[in-house]
Design a protein around this motif. Sequence first.
Motif, PDB file in Angstrom:
ATOM      1  N   LYS A 189       0.801  -1.226   0.000  1.00  0.00           N
ATOM      2  CA  LYS A 189       0.000   0.000   0.000  1.00  0.00           C
ATOM      3  C   LYS A 189       0.837   1.280   0.000  1.00  0.00           C
ATOM      4  O   LYS A 189       0.306   2.356  -0.309  1.00  0.00           O
ATOM      5  CB  LYS A 189      -0.945   0.012   1.202  1.00  0.00           C
ATOM      6  CG  LYS A 189      -1.899  -1.166   1.247  1.00  0.00           C
ATOM      7  CD  LYS A 189      -2.793  -1.234   0.015  1.00  0.00           C
ATOM      8  CE  LYS A 189      -3.793  -2.375   0.102  1.00  0.00           C
ATOM      9  NZ  LYS A 189      -4.642  -2.465  -1.108  1.00  0.00           N
ATOM     10  N   PHE A 190       2.130   1.185   0.336  1.00  0.00           N
ATOM     11  CA  PHE A 190       2.951   2.396   0.393  1.00  0.00           C
ATOM     12  C   PHE A 190       4.145   2.362  -0.557  1.00  0.00           C
ATOM     13  O   PHE A 190       4.521   3.381  -1.120  1.00  0.00           O
ATOM     14  CB  PHE A 190       3.421   2.655   1.832  1.00  0.00           C
ATOM     15  CG  PHE A 190       2.292   3.057   2.739  1.00  0.00           C
ATOM     16  CD1 PHE A 190       1.857   4.372   2.785  1.00  0.00           C
ATOM     17  CD2 PHE A 190       1.645   2.122   3.514  1.00  0.00           C
ATOM     18  CE1 PHE A 190       0.799   4.748   3.594  1.00  0.00           C
ATOM     19  CE2 PHE A 190       0.583   2.479   4.328  1.00  0.00           C
ATOM     20  CZ  PHE A 190       0.158   3.801   4.370  1.00  0.00           C
ATOM     21  N   LEU A 191       4.741   1.202  -0.744  1.00  0.00           N
ATOM     22  CA  LEU A 191       5.880   1.137  -1.660  1.00  0.00           C
ATOM     23  C   LEU A 191       5.439   0.906  -3.098  1.00  0.00           C
ATOM     24  O   LEU A 191       6.170   1.249  -4.022  1.00  0.00           O
ATOM     25  CB  LEU A 191       6.843   0.028  -1.218  1.00  0.00           C
ATOM     26  CG  LEU A 191       7.443   0.194   0.183  1.00  0.00           C
ATOM     27  CD1 LEU A 191       8.476  -0.894   0.429  1.00  0.00           C
ATOM     28  CD2 LEU A 191       8.045   1.574   0.375  1.00  0.00           C
ATOM     29  N   GLU A 192       4.274   0.323  -3.285  1.00  0.00           N
ATOM     30  CA  GLU A 192       3.720   0.154  -4.619  1.00  0.00           C
ATOM     31  C   GLU A 192       2.696   1.258  -4.879  1.00  0.00           C
ATOM     32  O   GLU A 192       2.159   1.851  -3.938  1.00  0.00           O
ATOM     33  CB  GLU A 192       3.079  -1.238  -4.752  1.00  0.00           C
ATOM     34  CG  GLU A 192       4.093  -2.362  -4.664  1.00  0.00           C
ATOM     35  CD  GLU A 192       3.495  -3.732  -4.937  1.00  0.00           C
ATOM     36  OE1 GLU A 192       2.286  -3.790  -5.274  1.00  0.00           O
ATOM     37  OE2 GLU A 192       4.218  -4.724  -4.816  1.00  0.00           O
ATOM     38  N   PRO A 193       2.409   1.586  -6.144  1.00  0.00           N
ATOM     39  CA  PRO A 193       1.468   2.666  -6.457  1.00  0.00           C
ATOM     40  C   PRO A 193       0.112   2.459  -5.787  1.00  0.00           C
ATOM     41  O   PRO A 193      -0.426   1.348  -5.783  1.00  0.00           O
ATOM     42  CB  PRO A 193       1.343   2.586  -7.985  1.00  0.00           C
ATOM     43  CG  PRO A 193       2.617   1.958  -8.433  1.00  0.00           C
ATOM     44  CD  PRO A 193       2.994   0.979  -7.358  1.00  0.00           C
ATOM     45  N   ASN A 194      -0.406   3.545  -5.212  1.00  0.00           N
ATOM     46  CA  ASN A 194      -1.687   3.489  -4.507  1.00  0.00           C
ATOM     47  C   ASN A 194      -2.414   4.807  -4.775  1.00  0.00           C
ATOM     48  O   ASN A 194      -2.004   5.862  -4.280  1.00  0.00           O
ATOM     49  CB  ASN A 194      -1.454   3.292  -3.006  1.00  0.00           C
ATOM     50  CG  ASN A 194      -2.747   3.142  -2.221  1.00  0.00           C
ATOM     51  OD1 ASN A 194      -3.828   3.430  -2.726  1.00  0.00           O
ATOM     52  ND2 ASN A 194      -2.639   2.699  -0.981  1.00  0.00           N
ATOM     53  N   PRO A 195      -3.499   4.802  -5.549  1.00  0.00           N
ATOM     54  CA  PRO A 195      -4.169   6.048  -5.930  1.00  0.00           C
ATOM     55  C   PRO A 195      -4.842   6.774  -4.770  1.00  0.00           C
ATOM     56  O   PRO A 195      -5.292   7.907  -4.943  1.00  0.00           O
ATOM     57  CB  PRO A 195      -5.207   5.576  -6.954  1.00  0.00           C
ATOM     58  CG  PRO A 195      -5.485   4.156  -6.596  1.00  0.00           C
ATOM     59  CD  PRO A 195      -4.173   3.608  -6.109  1.00  0.00           C
ATOM     60  N   PHE A 196      -4.912   6.129  -3.618  1.00  0.00           N
ATOM     61  CA  PHE A 196      -5.612   6.733  -2.482  1.00  0.00           C
ATOM     62  C   PHE A 196      -4.713   7.617  -1.620  1.00  0.00           C
ATOM     63  O   PHE A 196      -5.181   8.318  -0.733  1.00  0.00           O
ATOM     64  CB  PHE A 196      -6.219   5.638  -1.600  1.00  0.00           C
ATOM     65  CG  PHE A 196      -7.262   4.812  -2.289  1.00  0.00           C
ATOM     66  CD1 PHE A 196      -8.580   5.224  -2.344  1.00  0.00           C
ATOM     67  CD2 PHE A 196      -6.926   3.609  -2.902  1.00  0.00           C
ATOM     68  CE1 PHE A 196      -9.548   4.469  -2.978  1.00  0.00           C
ATOM     69  CE2 PHE A 196      -7.884   2.838  -3.539  1.00  0.00           C
ATOM     70  CZ  PHE A 196      -9.202   3.271  -3.585  1.00  0.00           C
ATOM     71  N   LEU A 197      -3.380   7.584  -1.835  1.00  0.00           N
ATOM     72  CA  LEU A 197      -2.443   8.247  -0.927  1.00  0.00           C
ATOM     73  C   LEU A 197      -2.213   9.712  -1.293  1.00  0.00           C
ATOM     74  O   LEU A 197      -2.270  10.106  -2.454  1.00  0.00           O
ATOM     75  CB  LEU A 197      -1.106   7.513  -0.931  1.00  0.00           C
ATOM     76  CG  LEU A 197      -1.090   6.079  -0.399  1.00  0.00           C
ATOM     77  CD1 LEU A 197       0.320   5.511  -0.477  1.00  0.00           C
ATOM     78  CD2 LEU A 197      -1.618   6.004   1.029  1.00  0.00           C
ATOM     79  N   LEU A 198      -1.884  10.480  -0.232  1.00  0.00           N
ATOM     80  CA  LEU A 198      -1.528  11.891  -0.375  1.00  0.00           C
ATOM     81  C   LEU A 198      -0.187  12.166   0.299  1.00  0.00           C
ATOM     82  O   LEU A 198       0.193  11.478   1.249  1.00  0.00           O
ATOM     83  CB  LEU A 198      -2.588  12.786   0.292  1.00  0.00           C
ATOM     84  CG  LEU A 198      -3.982  12.847  -0.329  1.00  0.00           C
ATOM     85  CD1 LEU A 198      -4.922  13.591   0.608  1.00  0.00           C
ATOM     86  CD2 LEU A 198      -3.950  13.512  -1.694  1.00  0.00           C
TER      87      LEU A 198
END
Length: 800
Positions: free
Chosen positions: A130-139
């Motif tokens: 969820k953090f090292l791979e692309p995650n469209p939900f992160l800011l």
Amino acid sequence: MNTDSELPEGSSSEAMPASGFSDPLEVLSIWDRLEVGPVRLERKRLIAPYRLFFDGKTEETELIYSYEEGVFDPSEPESRNLADMIAAQVALNYGLFCRRIIFRGIYDATDRQFLRDMAENTAREIYVKKFLEPNPFLLGKAARLPALKQSRYCRAKLAFANSVEGMKKPRWRRWLTDRDRHCILSSGGKDSLLSFGLIDEIGREAHSVFINESGRHWFTALNAYRYFKKQVPHTGRVWVNSDRVFSWMLQHMAFIRKNFADIRSDEYPIRLWTVAVFLFGALPLMRKRGIGRLVIGDEYDTTRRLSHQGIPHYDGLYDQSRYFDEALTRYYLRKGWAVSQFSILRSLSELLIETMLAKRYPHLQEHQTSCHATHKEGDRVHPCGRCEKCRRIVGMLTAVDEDPGRCGYTEDQINTCLKQLAEKGTYTQAAAEASQLFHMLLQKGKIEVPEPAKQSIKPHPETLKLRFDPQSSPVGAIPVDLRTDLYRIYSEYGKGAVRRTGRRWESFDLFADSGMSHPYPFEIDSEEIAASACDPRTASGETHYWGELTWPDAADRFRKVDIAILPVGAIEQHGPHLPLDTDAFDAEYLAKRVAEACSDPKPLVLPLIPYGVSYHHEDFKGTLSISNNTLSRIVYDIGVGVARNGFKKMLIINGHGGNIPALNYAAQMINRDERIFVCVDTGDTSDVDIEAITETPNDVHAGEVETSTSLAVRPHLVKMDRAEASVPDFSSRYLDFTSKRSVSWYAHTRKISATGVMGDPTRADARKGERIWELMIAHLVAFVEELKRMTLDEIYQRRY
């Protein structure tokens, strides 16, 4: 109340990293603490407060599970303990984001260790996926975290506080379950529909239990649930608002986009520990209904071990993997819950599963709704026809000449899905399966792709076969009694069977393979299992039997494990109906079954010492006895050798009560001279529970217990036509061997019994024997797992 009354043992409780140290992951520590419980428990419902403490504020919501029938007794400690473990599962997704997680309720040592292990594992998975791979939900900074190799990733200290005043601790009590009853963790997906169809077809009792998530996720199960509720006996439903709790947690994460609910994605923004939220919710129903097996979905490619920039992980699929099944089954075993968890589909590709469901069970496949963006039209739920899952389902059904319209797709949606499949592909399907799917669709002229792209589309015929991999899908990964029936059905659709050898797939004759009779490590059942139970190899082919290792293999294995098991038996009369080697066989059988059921690295089983101190039986032919001095010296010398090979712990499993003085003396001397931990178990860990199963007082030798355990695993050697009761009637209660007040005393057996029997073998039966074996294995597995985790210092004195 002191919320830190029980802090977790070991280094996993430490915060990371130390204050003042540059910490790139500090941006994730957004909450001071998360508190779970105490649970408010009713017969049909549990309500667990979830409280977040941050920035001087407290926010609270409630996690609720509701049942259609009474499954809890609020006054019973065991019900309370089960409810607390159900309530804890959602929290395991948040070990990266809290400084502390406090669980208020009744949790024993097994529960605490399980929660720590799963919190750590989930934290690592979430960090990678969820953090090292692309995650469209992160800011913000959370979307640009560095990849850090660390010994642990769970940033939260886990603490446990017993907040149920006046409630006794739960007793270890084995659930009375029936392995013919199977709980199918059900949804509208292909895996659960096929699992039900198969289990039902081969004549087992199937209980479909649907977990009704609050919100739109329930739509995916609604068509199937309505059909099952009307047509299928034993269908159950558990309502849970976990979806709302997950959303509530997201609302309190500053690095998650506020409009997360509007972002179209087939993956969740943060959570990865989800399946356990559902399956723990099914356990109270299983307990009430006496269901012994929990069947989940999941096919061949959900069991993965990968590495991301040196960080090992399970590709976000741990709770859909075989490793998860076995970890949960070991947890149930240690708790005495008598439940085995597995998937019957692990040898099958997604394409084979869809093929089998559509062609063999079309009446079930018409209720398949795998899409998470469904919508209601009248009384039915319909798929969106646009998402990646829809593309996959339409593509697979079209490739095998089945009509996607059966499960709700319109002609326009089918055409759109096939067009988008050619343009966008599938990104959650394994590469080999995706390539095979495209190959089949191209052959049928159902999709068009540019000429250069065609060159990369190659057939992968292994995906249309039954695939057996030693790690993800060994032949013996499901119980023995299911294998032949299920694999024969699979063979009608799969084009042969292959097994992984290095990087290659090799064809083999599945039904002639030795793995077909390899024991399923978590259950005791039938002569067929017993016949192969002395094979010390695991399903992966690796032995856990000391004597089968070469010396280089031994050097490698000894670096990974520090506990050895020594079985000790006897060759002596066991009445006119049982074989002379009963004690020797039982000790070795128990040692190997315990090792098989333990997690990796498994303890090593030393070669059996078959002879014991049996002079008191020498009036009966066939008895072979050695002296106390001889036995203690042999055990002492073996123990010294074990210690000098680097082992720190040795468990002696004793099959014969007459050996106890010699074994205790040898254990003392090994400890004195080598300073390693040595203990002797002669049934001590399970006797109190076995007494609750049996009926015979003074069942000392060749009676109800030993005859039952022999009937369970070696019925061909038991001569029940010769079995006669001979229950001793001692002149003083202080001489009663089974009394808790008895003195130690010795006598020649002939003076007590003319037949050599002291008990009542006529009350024995195989099912009782299976339950006794499972009790013994469960307690010893729990004990060995605890020993594996502890240093010698921690064994001598608990240290936090």
